[in-house]
Design an enzyme around this catalytic site. Structure first.
Site, short mmCIF file in Angstrom:
data_model
loop_
_atom_site.label_atom_id
_atom_site.label_comp_id
_atom_site.label_asym_id
_atom_site.label_seq_id
_atom_site.Cartn_x
_atom_site.Cartn_y
_atom_site.Cartn_z
CE LYS A 48 -4.06 -2.24 1.83
NZ LYS A 48 -4.72 -3.05 2.96
CD GLN A 92 -4.11 -4.92 6.12
OE1 GLN A 92 -3.83 -3.78 5.26
NE2 GLN A 92 -4.42 -5.88 5.38
CG ASP A 115 -10.33 -0.53 4.53
OD1 ASP A 115 -9.68 -0.93 3.48
OD2 ASP A 115 -9.52 -0.47 5.34
N1 GUN Z 1 -7.46 -7.25 5.63
C1 GUN Z 1 -7.69 -7.86 4.65
N2 GUN Z 1 -8.24 -7.06 3.59
C2 GUN Z 1 -8.40 -5.85 4.06
C3 GUN Z 1 -8.72 -4.67 3.32
O1 GUN Z 1 -9.11 -4.58 2.40
N3 GUN Z 1 -8.75 -3.59 4.43
C4 GUN Z 1 -8.02 -3.65 5.48
N4 GUN Z 1 -8.11 -2.67 6.39
N5 GUN Z 1 -7.65 -4.79 6.14
C5 GUN Z 1 -7.78 -5.83 5.28
#
Ligand code: GUN
Length: 281
Positions: A48, A92, A115
């Site tokens: 990211k 996350q 998200d």
């Molecule tokens: N964990 C697995 N996929 C995601 C996601 O798309 N966003 C976040 N914040 N955590 C995750």
């Protein structure tokens, strides 16, 4: 069978974000929070940050210890909510067991919720008023658009009902006029239901769960799974080698849906900047 190339499409999406940011002379900022040291989460967070740097998005990383309390995490989110220089906040998942995922999601300012997990944004999604998009599902829709696959009128079967993938994917597919079925662990005769799909989305988190007998000839198959096998290699939820003989289009793992999640995250960070600066309704 045509392989769906998520790397190429994600690069196109990220390049569009980068160009828009350069043209507008702005610098959106994404704050990424990682609690604990789950190795997979570490990789995702690093990817990211790399994408942010490519797009011209400033990224802030907050790495908190495994034993962080919920109050400590919520206090950090509160600070980031109030910080006008921060446009997007992503914590996350998963978080350690002493922290409630729901409490974290509820705390994030919906305008910074890149998200699209907050109830306000989920409601917007289901009523067709979405601005921030659910990253993985919107990424899959971008893949279909890139390959001129129109979901309208098609039978779409989604295997998995998570809040992150299955449910928001159903909303997006409905908004594009697909006929949608969401399957899960209690679904009876799963193979027969999957076999009716023109577009089959696998989001269960079990390696090679979707076998060739579950796939209609000519179906489009999107594999969201990222499973690590005992030998250390990555594998999707679809039995790729068998299903490739039946599908018309198929996403590989890695290099299919995964890169698209991050590309949409970049789009969302730009959108969040625009929302906060009155540049969008
Ligand atoms: N964990 C697995 N996929 C995601 C996601 O798309 N966003 C976040 N914040 N955590 C995750």
């Amino acid at each position: 069978m045509q392989l769906i190339d998520g790397k190429t499409v994600s690069l196109a999406v990220k390049t569009a974000v980068k160009d828009a940011i350069a043209q507008e002379g702005i610098e959106p900022c994404l704050a990424v929070i990682l609690v604990g040291n789950d190795p997979a989460s570490r990789v995702y967070v690093n990817n990211k940050k790399k994408a942010c740097s490519f797009c011209g998005i400033r990224s802030l990383e907050y790495t908190l210890p495994q034993e962080t309390t919920q109050d400590e995490l919520l206090a950090l989110i509160d600070r980031l909510n109030k910080d006008e220089s921060v446009n997007g906040i992503l914590c996350q998942l998963p978080v350690p067991p002493q922290i409630s995922e729901k409490a974290v999601i509820d705390k994030i300012n919906p305008k910074k919720d890149v998200d699209c997990f907050h109830n306000e944004n989920v409601g917007r999604l289901w009523t067709g008023n979405d601005r921030l998009k659910p990253c993985t599902p919107a990424g899959m829709m971008a893949l279909l658009d890139y390959y001129n696959i129109d979901p309208a009128g098609k039978r779409c079967v989604i295997v998995g009902r998570s809040n992150i993938v299955g449910k928001p994917m159903a909303a997006l597919m409905l908004s594009r006029n697909a006929t949608v079925t969401v399957c899960h662990s209690k679904t009876q005769d799963l193979a027969a239901v999957c076999k009716e799909a023109d577009i089959l989305v696998a989001a269960v988190g079990r390696p090679k769960f979707i076998t060739a007998d579950m796939v209609k000839d000519g179906a489009v198959v999107l594999d969201v799974g990222i499973n690590r096998l005992p030998d250390g290699s990555l594998c999707g939820d679809v039995d790729f080698d068998a299903v490739k003989e039946k599908a018309s289009y198929l996403t590989p793992v890695p290099g299919g849906c995964g890169p698209m999640t991050i590309a949409v995250l970049m789009q969302n960070t730009l959108t969040a900047y625009r929302i906060q600066n009155g540049m969008t309704k």
